[in-house]
Design a protein around this motif. Structure first.
Motif, PDB file in Angstrom:
ATOM      1  N   PRO A   1       0.825  -1.234   0.000  1.00 15.17           N
ATOM      2  CA  PRO A   1       0.000   0.000   0.000  1.00 15.17           C
ATOM      3  C   PRO A   1       0.848   1.267   0.000  1.00 15.17           C
ATOM      4  O   PRO A   1       0.474   2.252  -0.656  1.00 15.17           O
ATOM      5  CB  PRO A   1      -0.808  -0.129   1.302  1.00 15.17           C
ATOM      6  CG  PRO A   1      -0.868  -1.603   1.571  1.00 15.17           C
ATOM      7  CD  PRO A   1       0.457  -2.132   1.114  1.00 15.17           C
ATOM      8  N   ASP A   2       1.979   1.258   0.704  1.00 15.65           N
ATOM      9  CA  ASP A   2       2.864   2.429   0.707  1.00 15.65           C
ATOM     10  C   ASP A   2       3.457   2.663  -0.681  1.00 15.65           C
ATOM     11  O   ASP A   2       3.604   3.815  -1.125  1.00 15.65           O
ATOM     12  CB  ASP A   2       3.995   2.235   1.715  1.00 15.65           C
ATOM     13  CG  ASP A   2       3.477   1.982   3.116  1.00 15.65           C
ATOM     14  OD1 ASP A   2       2.935   2.912   3.717  1.00 15.65           O
ATOM     15  OD2 ASP A   2       3.608   0.839   3.596  1.00 15.65           O
ATOM     16  N   ILE A   3       3.804   1.571  -1.352  1.00 17.60           N
ATOM     17  CA  ILE A   3       4.380   1.673  -2.692  1.00 17.60           C
ATOM     18  C   ILE A   3       3.349   2.227  -3.673  1.00 17.60           C
ATOM     19  O   ILE A   3       3.643   3.135  -4.471  1.00 17.60           O
ATOM     20  CB  ILE A   3       4.902   0.292  -3.146  1.00 17.60           C
ATOM     21  CG1 ILE A   3       6.102  -0.131  -2.286  1.00 17.60           C
ATOM     22  CG2 ILE A   3       5.264   0.304  -4.628  1.00 17.60           C
ATOM     23  CD1 ILE A   3       6.521  -1.579  -2.475  1.00 17.60           C
ATOM     24  N   ILE A   4       2.134   1.719  -3.610  1.00 20.21           N
ATOM     25  CA  ILE A   4       1.072   2.188  -4.506  1.00 20.21           C
ATOM     26  C   ILE A   4       0.787   3.667  -4.267  1.00 20.21           C
ATOM     27  O   ILE A   4       0.626   4.458  -5.210  1.00 20.21           O
ATOM     28  CB  ILE A   4      -0.198   1.333  -4.319  1.00 20.21           C
ATOM     29  CG1 ILE A   4       0.051  -0.098  -4.855  1.00 20.21           C
ATOM     30  CG2 ILE A   4      -1.397   1.966  -5.020  1.00 20.21           C
ATOM     31  CD1 ILE A   4      -1.084  -1.069  -4.574  1.00 20.21           C
ATOM     32  N   ALA A   5       0.760   4.077  -2.993  1.00 19.90           N
ATOM     33  CA  ALA A   5       0.497   5.485  -2.673  1.00 19.90           C
ATOM     34  C   ALA A   5       1.604   6.393  -3.207  1.00 19.90           C
ATOM     35  O   ALA A   5       1.330   7.489  -3.721  1.00 19.90           O
ATOM     36  CB  ALA A   5       0.359   5.657  -1.158  1.00 19.90           C
ATOM     37  N   LEU A   6       2.847   5.946  -3.110  1.00 21.84           N
ATOM     38  CA  LEU A   6       3.964   6.743  -3.624  1.00 21.84           C
ATOM     39  C   LEU A   6       3.891   6.866  -5.145  1.00 21.84           C
ATOM     40  O   LEU A   6       4.089   7.954  -5.708  1.00 21.84           O
ATOM     41  CB  LEU A   6       5.288   6.108  -3.206  1.00 21.84           C
ATOM     42  CG  LEU A   6       6.571   6.771  -3.722  1.00 21.84           C
ATOM     43  CD1 LEU A   6       6.654   8.230  -3.267  1.00 21.84           C
ATOM     44  CD2 LEU A   6       7.804   6.003  -3.267  1.00 21.84           C
ATOM     45  N   ILE A   7       3.597   5.760  -5.812  1.00 20.87           N
ATOM     46  CA  ILE A   7       3.478   5.799  -7.273  1.00 20.87           C
ATOM     47  C   ILE A   7       2.346   6.731  -7.696  1.00 20.87           C
ATOM     48  O   ILE A   7       2.494   7.525  -8.635  1.00 20.87           O
ATOM     49  CB  ILE A   7       3.258   4.371  -7.828  1.00 20.87           C
ATOM     50  CG1 ILE A   7       4.476   3.485  -7.545  1.00 20.87           C
ATOM     51  CG2 ILE A   7       2.967   4.419  -9.331  1.00 20.87           C
ATOM     52  CD1 ILE A   7       4.261   2.021  -7.889  1.00 20.87           C
ATOM     53  N   GLN A   8       1.214   6.646  -6.997  1.00 23.33           N
ATOM     54  CA  GLN A   8       0.081   7.507  -7.340  1.00 23.33           C
ATOM     55  C   GLN A   8       0.441   8.980  -7.195  1.00 23.33           C
ATOM     56  O   GLN A   8       0.057   9.818  -8.014  1.00 23.33           O
ATOM     57  CB  GLN A   8      -1.112   7.171  -6.458  1.00 23.33           C
ATOM     58  CG  GLN A   8      -2.389   7.909  -6.851  1.00 23.33           C
ATOM     59  CD  GLN A   8      -2.857   7.522  -8.248  1.00 23.33           C
ATOM     60  OE1 GLN A   8      -3.178   6.364  -8.503  1.00 23.33           O
ATOM     61  NE2 GLN A   8      -2.891   8.487  -9.170  1.00 23.33           N
TER      62      GLN A   8
ATOM     63  N   VAL B   1       2.432  10.009 -10.186  1.00 26.51           N
ATOM     64  CA  VAL B   1       1.542  10.177 -11.349  1.00 26.51           C
ATOM     65  C   VAL B   1       0.803  11.507 -11.242  1.00 26.51           C
ATOM     66  O   VAL B   1       0.734  12.286 -12.204  1.00 26.51           O
ATOM     67  CB  VAL B   1       0.548   8.997 -11.442  1.00 26.51           C
ATOM     68  CG1 VAL B   1      -0.502   9.272 -12.519  1.00 26.51           C
ATOM     69  CG2 VAL B   1       1.287   7.683 -11.740  1.00 26.51           C
ATOM     70  N   ASP B   2       0.259  11.791 -10.063  1.00 30.52           N
ATOM     71  CA  ASP B   2      -0.516  13.020  -9.855  1.00 30.52           C
ATOM     72  C   ASP B   2       0.339  14.264 -10.076  1.00 30.52           C
ATOM     73  O   ASP B   2      -0.166  15.304 -10.538  1.00 30.52           O
ATOM     74  CB  ASP B   2      -1.105  13.052  -8.447  1.00 30.52           C
ATOM     75  CG  ASP B   2      -2.168  11.978  -8.232  1.00 30.52           C
ATOM     76  OD1 ASP B   2      -2.665  11.430  -9.237  1.00 30.52           O
ATOM     77  OD2 ASP B   2      -2.464  11.659  -7.063  1.00 30.52           O
ATOM     78  N   ARG B   3       1.614  14.177  -9.764  1.00 38.24           N
ATOM     79  CA  ARG B   3       2.505  15.332  -9.885  1.00 38.24           C
ATOM     80  C   ARG B   3       3.141  15.441 -11.275  1.00 38.24           C
ATOM     81  O   ARG B   3       3.961  16.317 -11.518  1.00 38.24           O
ATOM     82  CB  ARG B   3       3.602  15.258  -8.825  1.00 38.24           C
ATOM     83  CG  ARG B   3       3.089  15.488  -7.417  1.00 38.24           C
ATOM     84  CD  ARG B   3       4.226  15.642  -6.423  1.00 38.24           C
ATOM     85  NE  ARG B   3       3.738  16.147  -5.151  1.00 38.24           N
ATOM     86  CZ  ARG B   3       4.428  16.908  -4.320  1.00 38.24           C
ATOM     87  NH1 ARG B   3       5.655  17.289  -4.652  1.00 38.24           N
ATOM     88  NH2 ARG B   3       3.925  17.322  -3.167  1.00 38.24           N
ATOM     89  N   GLY B   4       2.801  14.527 -12.158  1.00 38.82           N
ATOM     90  CA  GLY B   4       3.300  14.597 -13.519  1.00 38.82           C
ATOM     91  C   GLY B   4       4.697  14.030 -13.702  1.00 38.82           C
ATOM     92  O   GLY B   4       5.329  14.269 -14.738  1.00 38.82           O
ATOM     93  N   HIS B   5       5.185  13.264 -12.749  1.00 36.35           N
ATOM     94  CA  HIS B   5       6.516  12.654 -12.852  1.00 36.35           C
ATOM     95  C   HIS B   5       6.459  11.186 -13.288  1.00 36.35           C
ATOM     96  O   HIS B   5       7.512  10.563 -13.489  1.00 36.35           O
ATOM     97  CB  HIS B   5       7.252  12.750 -11.510  1.00 36.35           C
ATOM     98  CG  HIS B   5       7.581  14.151 -11.105  1.00 36.35           C
ATOM     99  ND1 HIS B   5       8.553  14.893 -11.735  1.00 36.35           N
ATOM    100  CD2 HIS B   5       7.040  14.948 -10.146  1.00 36.35           C
ATOM    101  CE1 HIS B   5       8.620  16.094 -11.168  1.00 36.35           C
ATOM    102  NE2 HIS B   5       7.709  16.155 -10.216  1.00 36.35           N
TER     103      HIS B   5
ATOM    104  N   PHE C   1       8.453   6.022 -14.255  1.00 34.26           N
ATOM    105  CA  PHE C   1       8.941   7.348 -13.886  1.00 34.26           C
ATOM    106  C   PHE C   1       9.526   7.995 -15.128  1.00 34.26           C
ATOM    107  O   PHE C   1      10.320   7.384 -15.848  1.00 34.26           O
ATOM    108  CB  PHE C   1      10.015   7.245 -12.794  1.00 34.26           C
ATOM    109  CG  PHE C   1      10.492   8.587 -12.307  1.00 34.26           C
ATOM    110  CD1 PHE C   1       9.859   9.211 -11.248  1.00 34.26           C
ATOM    111  CD2 PHE C   1      11.557   9.242 -12.928  1.00 34.26           C
ATOM    112  CE1 PHE C   1      10.284  10.456 -10.800  1.00 34.26           C
ATOM    113  CE2 PHE C   1      11.981  10.485 -12.496  1.00 34.26           C
ATOM    114  CZ  PHE C   1      11.344  11.100 -11.431  1.00 34.26           C
ATOM    115  N   HIS C   2       9.148   9.262 -15.356  1.00 32.96           N
ATOM    116  CA  HIS C   2       9.605   9.974 -16.547  1.00 32.96           C
ATOM    117  C   HIS C   2      10.857  10.779 -16.173  1.00 32.96           C
ATOM    118  O   HIS C   2      10.768  11.845 -15.551  1.00 32.96           O
ATOM    119  CB  HIS C   2       8.488  10.896 -17.059  1.00 32.96           C
ATOM    120  CG  HIS C   2       8.776  11.479 -18.409  1.00 32.96           C
ATOM    121  ND1 HIS C   2       9.276  10.733 -19.463  1.00 32.96           N
ATOM    122  CD2 HIS C   2       8.631  12.748 -18.885  1.00 32.96           C
ATOM    123  CE1 HIS C   2       9.420  11.502 -20.521  1.00 32.96           C
ATOM    124  NE2 HIS C   2       9.048  12.734 -20.200  1.00 32.96           N
TER     125      HIS C   2
END
Length: 470
Positions: free
Chosen positions: A122-129, A132-136, A146-147
């Motif tokens: 869950p911590d990993i999914i939250a970090l990835i989200q 994504v939300d920040r455009g990275h 990750f871009h």
């Protein structure tokens, strides 16, 4: 006022005074093993190096929070589980237990935290989200990546410029990547592979995001020290910095510390060469403390070549130290004696273990020359207290010498070894024949030669006695 710890910071490429967020607290995270096999000597080096650092930090700081993770989901683990027809936990639990056994044998103290990747999905999914939300980060064909161009500072840790990496790229770029340097944060899992439900479908985390998520969960968004092997600088730690910085907009880590590589008899360890040295195989050859001392015989930032001569030298060195301590085994320790200031200063100077061990030799010589009970007690106490910072000389001397004796006896003339063994064999034969008078006489002769006898269910063996140490 205490002096400052200085460490070589990989990020700035220079030795710096350690900076922490608060004066009496320090956070340390070290990348641990991927648990699909037994630990080899290359895995042991960072465990021992950062154990020394943790000991030093605990001496200097009121609060130390030290975390070392286990990567317990990985393609190699998946392959082993599929081959065994078992869940991945069957594989990882087995090798985590083995790792603990091996590191304990090397005198490596347990960290405060040992997070496992599978406990932090869950911590990993939250970090990835958040990325994504920040455009990275972006979603493509079931993958989240990750871009790299979204983080202009990418490459600072390794000193590699993205344009140079792109120019030198020789591998085919995956079709779901927007840029050749983009790296996977989440990837889809087929039915036979372990996976967890996520906003992007059933899948599993990429390697790099795991550590960033565990750090954020347990140590905070900015940590004081991050450690690991030199091989992790790129891409693993480089990618950690990008993720952590972009997700939270804060400094990810103040000081990066990396230990150098180990070769074996001048060659890189590899399965193809058949020279991968497992810690548990080395433990069949020598006590764990000797392996630990051998690992400390070269500064952590310098490459180390492992060979039998290095191990034998460690055995002989420990034998000399424990011989000196055995001579004063009945002398009581002085309570609360501080480590020798020169040992402490050597360690504060970028973990100068070789200088610290050289100072231990001086302390041993001073102990040997002490004549009064008071000077012997103080000398013994300072030596043991100082060596504790390196995880050395904490055993009962005669027990340690008994474990070291099989290797150290190689220095004895073969004729003497054969003579001693002949006396032991004759004594065992006399006992078996109930000729106790002869057996006692042979025992006394061995005692006069400096050896006591330990009778075990598997036979008898010689142990250096205190009398032989004077």
């Amino acid at each position: 006022m205490r002096s400052t710890i200085h460490l070589h910071n990989t990020l700035t490429r220079q030795k710096e005074a350690l900076r922490t967020e608060t004066a009496d607290r320090v956070t340390l995270y070290v990348c641990g093993p991927t648990v699909y096999n037994y630990a080899h000597i290359g895995n042991a080096r960072p465990a021992v190096v950062f154990d020394i650092l943790a000991r030093l930090l605990r001496h200097e700081y009121r609060e130390v929070l030290y975390a070392r993770n286990f990567t317990d989901v990985d393609d190699k683990i998946n392959a082993a589980a599929l081959a065994a027809g078992a869940p991945i936990a069957n594989i990882t639990d087995r090798f985590i237990d083995a790792y603990h056994q091996d590191m304990t044998a090397l005198g490596v103290a347990s960290p405060d935290l040992e997070p496992r990747v599978t406990d932090h999905i869950p911590d990993i999914i939250a970090l990835i989200q958040k990325l994504v939300d920040r455009g990275h980060a972006y979603v493509e064909q079931g993958h989240v990546l990750f871009h790299v161009p979204s983080y202009p500072a990418y490459g600072q840790l390794s000193g590699r410029l993205p344009k140079d990496m792109l120019a030198g790229a020789r591998v085919e770029v995956a079709p779901y990547k927007h840029n050749a340097l983009d790296f996977v944060l989440w990837k889809p899992s087929t039915p036979e592979l372990p996976g967890w439900h996520s906003p992007w479908g059933r899948g599993r985390p990429g390697w790099h995001v795991e550590c960033s998520a565990m750090i954020g969960r347990h140590l905070g968004h900015t940590i004081d020290i991050h450690g690991g092997g030199q091989d992790l600088i790129f891409p693993h730690h480089e990618n950690e910095i990008a993720q952590g910085t972009c997700a939270h907009g804060t400094l990810y880590c103040r000081t990066w510390v990396h230990n150098s590589f180990i070769t074996v008899d001048g060659q890189k360890m590899s399965k193809s060469l058949g020279n991968v040295l497992l810690v548990r195989d080395l433990l069949a050859q020598a006590p764990g403390e000797a392996i630990r001392l051998a690992l400390l015989s070269t500064h952590y930032r310098r490459p180390m070549d492992w060979n039998i001569q290095r191990l034998q030298a460690a055995v002989q060195t420990l034998t000399r130290f424990y011989t000196s301590l055995a001579k004063v085994c009945l002398v009581p320790l002085v309570a609360d004696v501080a480590p020798d200031p020169q040992v402490l200063e050597a360690l504060k100077n970028d973990l100068g273990v070789t200088e610290a061990i050289a100072r231990l030799h001086v302390l041993r010589s001073q102990l040997d020359s002490a004549r009064s009970d008071e000077m012997q007690a103080l000398g013994k106490s300072v030596l043991i207290s100082s060596a504790r910072l390196l995880g050395l000389l904490q055993q009962e001397p005669l027990d340690a010498l008994a474990a070291l004796a099989p290797l150290d006896q190689a220095r004895q003339p073969s004729a003497r070894r054969e003579h001693l063994q002949a006396l032991l064999t004759a004594r065992d034969k006399a006992r078996a024949e109930r000729d106790f008078a002869s057996a006692d006489a042979l025992r006394d002769e061995l005692l006069a030669a400096g050896f006591s006898i330990e009778d075990t269910p598997h036979g008898s063996r010689l142990i250096p006695s205190a009398r032989s140490l004077t």
